[in-house]
Design a protein around this motif. Structure first.
Motif, PDB file in Angstrom:
ATOM      1  N   SER A 142       0.845  -1.206   0.000  1.00 37.74           N
ATOM      2  CA  SER A 142       0.000   0.000   0.000  1.00 37.74           C
ATOM      3  C   SER A 142       0.877   1.251   0.000  1.00 37.74           C
ATOM      4  O   SER A 142       2.098   1.171   0.132  1.00 37.74           O
ATOM      5  CB  SER A 142      -0.936   0.010   1.215  1.00 37.74           C
ATOM      6  OG  SER A 142      -0.311   0.620   2.307  1.00 37.74           O
ATOM      7  N   ASP A 143       0.213   2.410  -0.146  1.00 39.57           N
ATOM      8  CA  ASP A 143       0.913   3.703  -0.130  1.00 39.57           C
ATOM      9  C   ASP A 143       0.742   4.412   1.202  1.00 39.57           C
ATOM     10  O   ASP A 143       1.266   5.508   1.383  1.00 39.57           O
ATOM     11  CB  ASP A 143       0.338   4.624  -1.221  1.00 39.57           C
ATOM     12  CG  ASP A 143       0.907   4.291  -2.585  1.00 39.57           C
ATOM     13  OD1 ASP A 143       2.132   4.376  -2.739  1.00 39.57           O
ATOM     14  OD2 ASP A 143       0.129   3.926  -3.488  1.00 39.57           O
ATOM     15  N   GLY A 144      -0.006   3.823   2.107  1.00 41.08           N
ATOM     16  CA  GLY A 144      -0.356   4.523   3.333  1.00 41.08           C
ATOM     17  C   GLY A 144      -1.433   5.557   3.025  1.00 41.08           C
ATOM     18  O   GLY A 144      -1.951   5.604   1.895  1.00 41.08           O
ATOM     19  N   GLU A 145      -1.748   6.400   3.982  1.00 42.04           N
ATOM     20  CA  GLU A 145      -2.767   7.422   3.718  1.00 42.04           C
ATOM     21  C   GLU A 145      -2.553   8.670   4.566  1.00 42.04           C
ATOM     22  O   GLU A 145      -1.739   8.659   5.486  1.00 42.04           O
ATOM     23  CB  GLU A 145      -4.170   6.846   3.950  1.00 42.04           C
ATOM     24  CG  GLU A 145      -4.349   6.260   5.333  1.00 42.04           C
ATOM     25  CD  GLU A 145      -5.697   5.576   5.520  1.00 42.04           C
ATOM     26  OE1 GLU A 145      -6.552   5.672   4.611  1.00 42.04           O
ATOM     27  OE2 GLU A 145      -5.888   4.975   6.581  1.00 42.04           O
ATOM     28  N   GLY A 146      -3.272   9.710   4.193  1.00 44.85           N
ATOM     29  CA  GLY A 146      -3.250  10.953   4.986  1.00 44.85           C
ATOM     30  C   GLY A 146      -2.162  11.949   4.586  1.00 44.85           C
ATOM     31  O   GLY A 146      -1.990  12.988   5.233  1.00 44.85           O
ATOM     32  N   HIS A 147      -1.446  11.659   3.515  1.00 42.18           N
ATOM     33  CA  HIS A 147      -0.297  12.523   3.161  1.00 42.18           C
ATOM     34  C   HIS A 147      -0.712  13.829   2.491  1.00 42.18           C
ATOM     35  O   HIS A 147      -1.742  13.885   1.826  1.00 42.18           O
ATOM     36  CB  HIS A 147       0.623  11.788   2.170  1.00 42.18           C
ATOM     37  CG  HIS A 147       0.575  10.309   2.279  1.00 42.18           C
ATOM     38  ND1 HIS A 147      -0.313   9.535   1.577  1.00 42.18           N
ATOM     39  CD2 HIS A 147       1.309   9.463   3.030  1.00 42.18           C
ATOM     40  CE1 HIS A 147      -0.122   8.272   1.877  1.00 42.18           C
ATOM     41  NE2 HIS A 147       0.850   8.202   2.768  1.00 42.18           N
ATOM     42  N   ILE A 148       0.164  14.831   2.617  1.00 36.99           N
ATOM     43  CA  ILE A 148      -0.080  16.105   1.921  1.00 36.99           C
ATOM     44  C   ILE A 148       1.117  16.537   1.065  1.00 36.99           C
ATOM     45  O   ILE A 148       1.049  17.520   0.343  1.00 36.99           O
ATOM     46  CB  ILE A 148      -0.408  17.250   2.910  1.00 36.99           C
ATOM     47  CG1 ILE A 148       0.741  17.431   3.929  1.00 36.99           C
ATOM     48  CG2 ILE A 148      -1.744  17.016   3.618  1.00 36.99           C
ATOM     49  CD1 ILE A 148       0.719  18.777   4.617  1.00 36.99           C
ATOM     50  N   VAL A 149       2.219  15.812   1.168  1.00 36.59           N
ATOM     51  CA  VAL A 149       3.458  16.279   0.523  1.00 36.59           C
ATOM     52  C   VAL A 149       3.617  15.688  -0.889  1.00 36.59           C
ATOM     53  O   VAL A 149       3.468  14.487  -1.099  1.00 36.59           O
ATOM     54  CB  VAL A 149       4.690  15.922   1.400  1.00 36.59           C
ATOM     55  CG1 VAL A 149       5.994  16.255   0.697  1.00 36.59           C
ATOM     56  CG2 VAL A 149       4.613  16.632   2.745  1.00 36.59           C
ATOM     57  N   ASP A 150       3.930  16.570  -1.861  1.00 34.51           N
ATOM     58  CA  ASP A 150       4.146  16.124  -3.243  1.00 34.51           C
ATOM     59  C   ASP A 150       5.616  15.824  -3.526  1.00 34.51           C
ATOM     60  O   ASP A 150       5.931  14.950  -4.313  1.00 34.51           O
ATOM     61  CB  ASP A 150       3.687  17.226  -4.229  1.00 34.51           C
ATOM     62  CG  ASP A 150       2.213  17.499  -4.104  1.00 34.51           C
ATOM     63  OD1 ASP A 150       1.424  16.695  -4.641  1.00 34.51           O
ATOM     64  OD2 ASP A 150       1.841  18.493  -3.449  1.00 34.51           O
ATOM     65  N   VAL A 151       6.505  16.641  -2.917  1.00 34.13           N
ATOM     66  CA  VAL A 151       7.940  16.501  -3.215  1.00 34.13           C
ATOM     67  C   VAL A 151       8.738  16.565  -1.913  1.00 34.13           C
ATOM     68  O   VAL A 151       8.515  17.453  -1.086  1.00 34.13           O
ATOM     69  CB  VAL A 151       8.439  17.654  -4.131  1.00 34.13           C
ATOM     70  CG1 VAL A 151       9.910  17.451  -4.505  1.00 34.13           C
ATOM     71  CG2 VAL A 151       7.575  17.800  -5.371  1.00 34.13           C
ATOM     72  N   VAL A 152       9.663  15.624  -1.759  1.00 31.74           N
ATOM     73  CA  VAL A 152      10.609  15.699  -0.635  1.00 31.74           C
ATOM     74  C   VAL A 152      11.987  15.999  -1.211  1.00 31.74           C
ATOM     75  O   VAL A 152      12.412  15.379  -2.185  1.00 31.74           O
ATOM     76  CB  VAL A 152      10.640  14.379   0.172  1.00 31.74           C
ATOM     77  CG1 VAL A 152      11.895  14.311   1.048  1.00 31.74           C
ATOM     78  CG2 VAL A 152       9.400  14.239   1.049  1.00 31.74           C
ATOM     79  N   VAL A 153      12.672  16.966  -0.590  1.00 29.94           N
ATOM     80  CA  VAL A 153      14.041  17.296  -1.001  1.00 29.94           C
ATOM     81  C   VAL A 153      15.001  16.960   0.151  1.00 29.94           C
ATOM     82  O   VAL A 153      14.767  17.376   1.293  1.00 29.94           O
ATOM     83  CB  VAL A 153      14.167  18.807  -1.337  1.00 29.94           C
ATOM     84  CG1 VAL A 153      15.617  19.184  -1.621  1.00 29.94           C
ATOM     85  CG2 VAL A 153      13.287  19.162  -2.531  1.00 29.94           C
ATOM     86  N   CYS A 154      16.017  16.188  -0.159  1.00 27.01           N
ATOM     87  CA  CYS A 154      17.104  15.943   0.810  1.00 27.01           C
ATOM     88  C   CYS A 154      18.393  16.407   0.151  1.00 27.01           C
ATOM     89  O   CYS A 154      19.015  15.662  -0.612  1.00 27.01           O
ATOM     90  CB  CYS A 154      17.226  14.452   1.148  1.00 27.01           C
ATOM     91  SG  CYS A 154      15.841  13.798   2.069  1.00 27.01           S
ATOM     92  N   ALA A 155      18.750  17.642   0.400  1.00 29.25           N
ATOM     93  CA  ALA A 155      19.963  18.197  -0.227  1.00 29.25           C
ATOM     94  C   ALA A 155      21.108  18.129   0.771  1.00 29.25           C
ATOM     95  O   ALA A 155      21.137  18.908   1.739  1.00 29.25           O
ATOM     96  CB  ALA A 155      19.724  19.630  -0.694  1.00 29.25           C
ATOM     97  N   LEU A 156      21.998  17.192   0.590  1.00 29.66           N
ATOM     98  CA  LEU A 156      23.197  17.009   1.428  1.00 29.66           C
ATOM     99  C   LEU A 156      22.847  16.764   2.889  1.00 29.66           C
ATOM    100  O   LEU A 156      23.634  17.060   3.781  1.00 29.66           O
ATOM    101  CB  LEU A 156      24.115  18.244   1.327  1.00 29.66           C
ATOM    102  CG  LEU A 156      24.414  18.757  -0.067  1.00 29.66           C
ATOM    103  CD1 LEU A 156      25.240  20.029   0.008  1.00 29.66           C
ATOM    104  CD2 LEU A 156      25.127  17.709  -0.899  1.00 29.66           C
ATOM    105  N   SER A 157      21.661  16.225   3.139  1.00 28.97           N
ATOM    106  CA  SER A 157      21.206  16.139   4.530  1.00 28.97           C
ATOM    107  C   SER A 157      21.149  14.708   5.075  1.00 28.97           C
ATOM    108  O   SER A 157      20.673  14.504   6.186  1.00 28.97           O
ATOM    109  CB  SER A 157      19.842  16.812   4.655  1.00 28.97           C
ATOM    110  OG  SER A 157      18.922  16.201   3.787  1.00 28.97           O
ATOM    111  N   LEU A 158      21.623  13.720   4.310  1.00 29.88           N
ATOM    112  CA  LEU A 158      21.616  12.347   4.835  1.00 29.88           C
ATOM    113  C   LEU A 158      22.901  12.167   5.647  1.00 29.88           C
ATOM    114  O   LEU A 158      23.868  11.563   5.196  1.00 29.88           O
ATOM    115  CB  LEU A 158      21.523  11.337   3.686  1.00 29.88           C
ATOM    116  CG  LEU A 158      20.295  11.497   2.789  1.00 29.88           C
ATOM    117  CD1 LEU A 158      20.288  10.468   1.670  1.00 29.88           C
ATOM    118  CD2 LEU A 158      18.992  11.391   3.606  1.00 29.88           C
TER     119      LEU A 158
END
Ligand code: SAH
Length: 394
Positions: free
Chosen positions: A284-300
């Motif tokens: 499944s995809d889960g539910e209740g989300h509002i975010v279209d794009v996640v950005v992780c710029a040099l943050s891992l």
């Protein structure tokens, strides 16, 4: 040009060679780093205090050509007659000492030079016009010198730069070799750590030919206005600062809030946004989300960074986009990295390794079955497919 070629600081272009055993040792180190950082901080403060005590130099010293030690009480006495003689510029030695060579507190300097009348103005009332104008000139020279150097001599500036660089590298190493909970506690205990890290980070960025954030600012500015973007590990929130005024929704998270754009959160823990992890057993995809794009710029950064991608999956809408930018030299094996990200529930759409410094990835969230905590622990243990980004002294 060498990678991150900044005067005083540098980072190797190639990954810093490291045996696999030493790499794993580094990853495991966690408890000692905060105290190491704190003791470095104490040493740093001691050194700055020392700088304050030794800041009496003559004009030449201000230009870094010659350093004159501050005379002790005996030296002062011996010089008394000599000091009374006027110099070529009409300024006597005592005045020069007061207006130029006077030890100045490091932190109070800016305030002094901008707001307080200072010794030069007092001198004006006691001396001839000629002396006064020379004194004014000296005071004005001092003022502009203070403004441009923070009141430090060239030698002191060099020392300060080295200390700042060392502190930046130490914080950086701590962030890459501890897990996010420890990093969060460290920042909470002393928000100056975050400030100092970002001062150093900005110095690094200035030396890069391109900056991933700039790339994201331009590519995301064409997205529909209703798009919701989550910037995980946003730093000083450059993305939000550029896109929010254009009407694009950017939610920015980092370990310390700036009180405006940035929401304080550990992005490897529970990000304060809706979304579920799906149901057990079936995909499944889960539910209740509002975010279209996640950005992780040099943050891992933390040793538990796969947990950040777990959170990215949880908060993204079905088929939502995950954009990752990482320093190219961090990858031990790009395929292994892709395999790990794939098992968290993302499909690779695009990889751009044309830049010598960074690799950019675009993924799409795909449905997956819910994982148990044991599985997550196993996935997190593969975090060393990304090596710490190490900055070296030249
Ligand atoms: N994305 C920004 C900042 C990069 S520096 C830019 O490209 O300009 C990396 C940032 O990630 C730092 O600000 C650091 O505090 C943040 N970060 C690393 N691990 C984090 C975590 N677990 N939670 C929140 N922020 C984190």
């Amino acid at each position: 040009m060498a990678l991150f070629d900044i005067p005083g600081w540098s980072v190797t272009t190639a990954p810093v060679p490291e045996s696999s055993s030493s790499a794993s040792k580094k990853r495991k180190r966690s408890s000692g780093d905060s105290s190491k950082l704190q003791s470095a901080e104490v040493n740093f403060e001691k050194l700055v205090k020392k700088l304050k005590r030794t800041s009496s130099v003559d004009v030449q010293g201000e230009h870094g050509e010659k350093q004159v030690p501050r005379p002790g009480p005996t030296g002062d006495k011996r010089k008394t007659e000599k000091q009374k003689k006027k110099t070529k510029s009409g300024l006597d030695a005592e005045q020069r000492k007061q207006t130029i060579s006077r030890p100045r507190p490091l932190r109070a300097v800016e305030k002094d030079s901008r707001t307080s009348p200072g010794p030069a103005k007092k001198t004006k009332t006691k001396h001839t016009d000629e002396t006064a104008s020379s004194s004014q000139a000296a005071a004005s020279a001092k003022k502009s010198l203070d403004a441009s150097t923070g009141g430090l001599t060239a030698l002191q500036q060099g020392m300060k730069q080295s200390l700042d660089g060392a502190r930046f590298r130490l914080i950086n190493e701590t962030l890459y070799t501890t897990d996010s909970h420890e990093a969060h506690s460290m920042m909470k205990a002393d928000p100056r750590v975050f400030k100092d890290y970002h001062t150093g980070f900005r110095h690094q960025v200035q030396g890069w030919p391109t900056n991933p954030v700039e790339h994201y600012i331009s590519s995301l500015s064409t997205y529909p206005k209703k798009a919701v973007i989550a910037d995980l590990g946003c730093g000083d929130a450059a993305l939000a600062r550029a896109l929010v005024p254009q009407g694009i929704n950017v939610l920015s998270f980092d370990l310390v809030s700036d009180g405006a754009f940035v929401v304080e959160a550990d992005i490897c823990s529970k990000i304060p946004l809706p979304g579920s992890e799906g149901s057990e057993g079936e995909k499944s995809d889960g539910e209740g989300h509002i975010v279209d794009v996640v950005v992780c710029a040099l943050s891992l950064m933390g040793t538990n960074w796969p947990q950040c991608l777990r959170e990215a999956w949880r908060i993204l809408k079905p088929s939502g986009e995950l954009k990752i930018a990482e320093v190219a030299s961090r990858f031990t094996d790009v395929e292994e990295f892709l395999e790990l990200v794939g098992s968290i529930g993302f499909q690779l759409k695009k990889k751009d390794d044309s830049n010598s410094h960074f690799t950019l990835f675009e993924f799409k969230k795909i449905a997956r079955r819910m994982k148990g905590e044991k599985e997550w622990t196993k996935l997190s243990s593969r975090a060393d497919v990304l090596k710490p980004c190490e900055y070296k002294r030249r």
